[in-house]
Structure formats: C-alpha cells, structure tokens
Design a protein around this motif. Structure first.
Motif, mmCIF file in Angstrom:
data_model
loop_
_atom_site.group_PDB
_atom_site.id
_atom_site.type_symbol
_atom_site.label_atom_id
_atom_site.label_comp_id
_atom_site.label_asym_id
_atom_site.label_seq_id
_atom_site.Cartn_x
_atom_site.Cartn_y
_atom_site.Cartn_z
ATOM 1 N N GLU A 98 3.672 -6.697 -13.059
ATOM 2 C CA GLU A 98 2.680 -7.332 -12.174
ATOM 3 C C GLU A 98 3.099 -8.765 -11.832
ATOM 4 N N ALA A 99 3.588 -9.496 -12.822
ATOM 5 C CA ALA A 99 4.051 -10.871 -12.576
ATOM 6 C C ALA A 99 5.243 -10.876 -11.614
ATOM 7 N N ALA A 100 6.148 -9.909 -11.752
ATOM 8 C CA ALA A 100 7.295 -9.817 -10.842
ATOM 9 C C ALA A 100 6.829 -9.458 -9.430
ATOM 10 N N MET A 101 5.805 -8.626 -9.342
ATOM 11 C CA MET A 101 5.247 -8.283 -8.024
ATOM 12 C C MET A 101 4.697 -9.546 -7.353
ATOM 13 N N GLN A 102 3.975 -10.350 -8.114
ATOM 14 C CA GLN A 102 3.426 -11.594 -7.563
ATOM 15 C C GLN A 102 4.543 -12.560 -7.178
ATOM 16 N N ALA A 103 5.575 -12.660 -8.016
ATOM 17 C CA ALA A 103 6.692 -13.565 -7.717
ATOM 18 C C ALA A 103 7.429 -13.133 -6.454
ATOM 19 N N LYS A 128 5.972 -11.636 -4.065
ATOM 20 C CA LYS A 128 4.942 -11.622 -3.018
ATOM 21 C C LYS A 128 4.738 -10.219 -2.447
ATOM 22 N N LEU A 129 4.701 -9.237 -3.366
ATOM 23 C CA LEU A 129 4.469 -7.849 -2.976
ATOM 24 C C LEU A 129 3.053 -7.433 -3.360
ATOM 25 N N PRO A 130 2.280 -6.862 -2.445
ATOM 26 C CA PRO A 130 0.956 -6.353 -2.799
ATOM 27 C C PRO A 130 1.078 -5.137 -3.726
ATOM 28 N N PRO A 131 0.042 -4.852 -4.521
ATOM 29 C CA PRO A 131 0.096 -3.746 -5.487
ATOM 30 C C PRO A 131 0.357 -2.376 -4.849
ATOM 31 N N ARG A 132 0.043 -2.196 -3.575
ATOM 32 C CA ARG A 132 0.226 -0.881 -2.940
ATOM 33 C C ARG A 132 1.700 -0.465 -2.885
ATOM 34 N N HIS A 133 2.623 -1.414 -3.050
ATOM 35 C CA HIS A 133 4.048 -1.088 -3.017
ATOM 36 C C HIS A 133 4.553 -0.503 -4.338
ATOM 37 N N LEU A 134 3.789 -0.666 -5.398
ATOM 38 C CA LEU A 134 4.195 -0.156 -6.709
ATOM 39 C C LEU A 134 3.658 1.260 -6.883
ATOM 40 N N ILE A 135 4.552 2.223 -7.053
ATOM 41 C CA ILE A 135 4.152 3.616 -7.210
ATOM 42 C C ILE A 135 4.037 3.985 -8.685
ATOM 43 N N SER A 136 5.000 3.586 -9.498
ATOM 44 C CA SER A 136 4.936 3.972 -10.915
ATOM 45 C C SER A 136 5.719 3.023 -11.811
ATOM 46 N N ILE A 137 5.243 2.995 -13.075
ATOM 47 C CA ILE A 137 5.918 2.293 -14.179
ATOM 48 C C ILE A 137 5.924 3.301 -15.325
ATOM 49 N N GLU A 138 7.088 3.728 -15.752
ATOM 50 C CA GLU A 138 7.169 4.755 -16.790
ATOM 51 C C GLU A 138 8.071 4.311 -17.934
ATOM 52 N N PRO A 139 7.492 3.666 -18.978
ATOM 53 C CA PRO A 139 8.314 3.303 -20.149
ATOM 54 C C PRO A 139 8.786 4.569 -20.878
ATOM 55 N N GLN A 140 10.032 4.582 -21.282
ATOM 56 C CA GLN A 140 10.617 5.718 -21.997
ATOM 57 C C GLN A 140 10.704 5.380 -23.489
ATOM 58 N N THR A 141 11.061 6.367 -24.282
ATOM 59 C CA THR A 141 11.221 6.181 -25.724
ATOM 60 C C THR A 141 12.533 5.432 -25.993
ATOM 61 N N PRO A 142 12.505 4.438 -26.895
ATOM 62 C CA PRO A 142 13.754 3.723 -27.222
ATOM 63 C C PRO A 142 14.768 4.666 -27.877
ATOM 64 N N THR A 143 16.032 4.462 -27.573
ATOM 65 C CA THR A 143 17.103 5.252 -28.183
ATOM 66 C C THR A 143 18.175 4.316 -28.731
ATOM 67 N N ARG A 144 18.801 4.750 -29.810
ATOM 68 C CA ARG A 144 19.867 3.959 -30.435
ATOM 69 C C ARG A 144 21.154 4.135 -29.633
ATOM 70 N N ILE A 145 21.901 3.070 -29.508
ATOM 71 C CA ILE A 145 23.201 3.118 -28.836
ATOM 72 C C ILE A 145 24.239 3.496 -29.891
ATOM 73 N N PRO A 155 14.512 2.168 -21.748
ATOM 74 C CA PRO A 155 14.433 2.123 -20.289
ATOM 75 C C PRO A 155 12.988 2.278 -19.813
ATOM 76 N N THR A 156 12.669 1.614 -18.718
ATOM 77 C CA THR A 156 11.383 1.776 -18.041
ATOM 78 C C THR A 156 11.693 2.032 -16.572
ATOM 79 N N MET A 157 11.259 3.196 -16.092
ATOM 80 C CA MET A 157 11.503 3.565 -14.699
ATOM 81 C C MET A 157 10.416 2.951 -13.819
ATOM 82 N N ILE A 158 10.832 2.297 -12.732
ATOM 83 C CA ILE A 158 9.896 1.644 -11.801
ATOM 84 C C ILE A 158 10.226 2.117 -10.389
ATOM 85 N N VAL A 159 9.184 2.463 -9.634
ATOM 86 C CA VAL A 159 9.378 2.902 -8.250
ATOM 87 C C VAL A 159 8.532 2.018 -7.336
ATOM 88 N N LEU A 160 9.189 1.456 -6.309
ATOM 89 C CA LEU A 160 8.530 0.667 -5.267
ATOM 90 C C LEU A 160 8.741 1.381 -3.933
#
Length: 196
Positions: free
Chosen positions: A87-92, A94-111, A120-125
C-alpha cells in the motif's frame, strides 16, 4: 661540638609533643594522599574493565554481522506488514488501489543447504505505465529487510480486459502504453540451520 650544642640549645624550647604531632600530621597527609590516588586508580581500573567488556561485545557483534549478508532480514515479515508495504509503494507511485489486483505471499523456502530462506510474494498490477511499475517496484525495495523485486513481467492489459463490457471500455480508454505487471517481491531471511 659547640655548634651542635648551640643548635640543640635553640630547639630546646620546642616541645616533643609538637614534634610528634607534626610527624603524625605529615604521615596522615601522606596516607590520605596515597588513599586518594589508590581510589582514583581503582576507578580507572574499573573503567578499563568496563571498556574491555564493551570492546569484546562490539567485536562479537561485528563477527556476527560479518557472517550475515547486508541484504537479508533476521525475521520473516508477516503478511499484514507485506500488505502495508505494498500500500505504501502504491501511494509512493501515485497509483490508486484499483490498479492492484492481488498480493499473494508464499511459504518461505530454504535455499539449498545455506543459512538463507526466501519468501516470494506475487503481486499483480493492471492498467499501469512502465513508469508506474518502475516507481512501484523501487518503492518496494528495502535492503535492511531483505526485500527486493526479483522477477518482473509486463503484458498488454487489453488481453485482460476482454471479458466484460466495462473492462473493454477501460481498455479502450487506456492509452497504448498501459500494461499488466506481474512481479515477485522476494524477502531474503538469514536463518541458520540448527545443529540439532
């Protein structure tokens, strides 16, 4: 011999008590001065011991810090904080919330077998310009928390808007430079493998 007698004759009027008093006073002053110096030395020694402890702790902190990377967090950021970050990045950007479709945090995995994990967190605009995507992704980066945008793909947003009349109208109103952006916000976490 006459000289010695004359010398003692002149001092015969000094009382032996006064002589002992002056001697005792001189010894007392020397003892007080010595105790004062001892006290100052004790305080200085105590301060030196405290300084040595502080230096040892700092050296230990430096050793620990040098073993973990500069771009890693010590703890996993919870999903609600990731949402606030987005949300803070959207404000920075200057994108209205309607441009954000999804935020999907995934399970952490060891490298592999390293002391690092990634989350990883998948984000769609949608309906964004390339400049919007750049501002948004730059606002998401936070090296202290191990956050960086690793993967980014853009595609034509008109393909996404083909299902409903409103969507087709939105795509028609959008200039040719509007895109759908899919990105992966990755958090690197320093999490040593226990010896157990």
């Amino acid at each position: 011999m006459k000289w010695r007698q004359a010398r003692w004759a002149g001092t015969s009027s000094v009382s032996p008590r006064l002589v002992w008093f002056v001697i005792a006073l001189a010894v007392g002053l020397i003892v007080l001065f010595s105790l004062r110096r001892l006290s100052v030395s004790a305080v200085a020694a105590e301060s030196a011991v405290d300084d040595a402890r502080l230096v040892a702790q700092m050296a230990q902190d430096i050793r620990v810090a040098s073993q973990r990377p500069a771009i890693a967090s010590l703890q996993i950021e919870p999903p609600d904080r990731i949402s606030l970050r987005v949300e803070a990045a959207m404000q920075a950007a200057k994108l209205p919330p309607r441009h954000l479709i999804s935020i999907e945090p995934q399970t952490p995995t060891r490298i592999r077998r390293t002391p690092y994990r990634i989350r990883p967190t998948m984000i769609v605009l949608v309906d964004v310009t390339i400049a919007d995507v750049v501002r948004f992704s730059q606002s998401l980066d936070d090296n202290q928390q191990g956050m960086t945008v690793r993967d980014l793909s853009v595609s034509s947003s008109s393909a996404r808007f083909s299902s409903s009349p409103e969507s087709r109208q939105l795509a028609a109103n959008a200039s040719g430079e509007r895109w759908e952006a899919r990105m992966t916000l990755t958090q690197m976490i320093y999490s040593p493998i226990s010896d157990r």
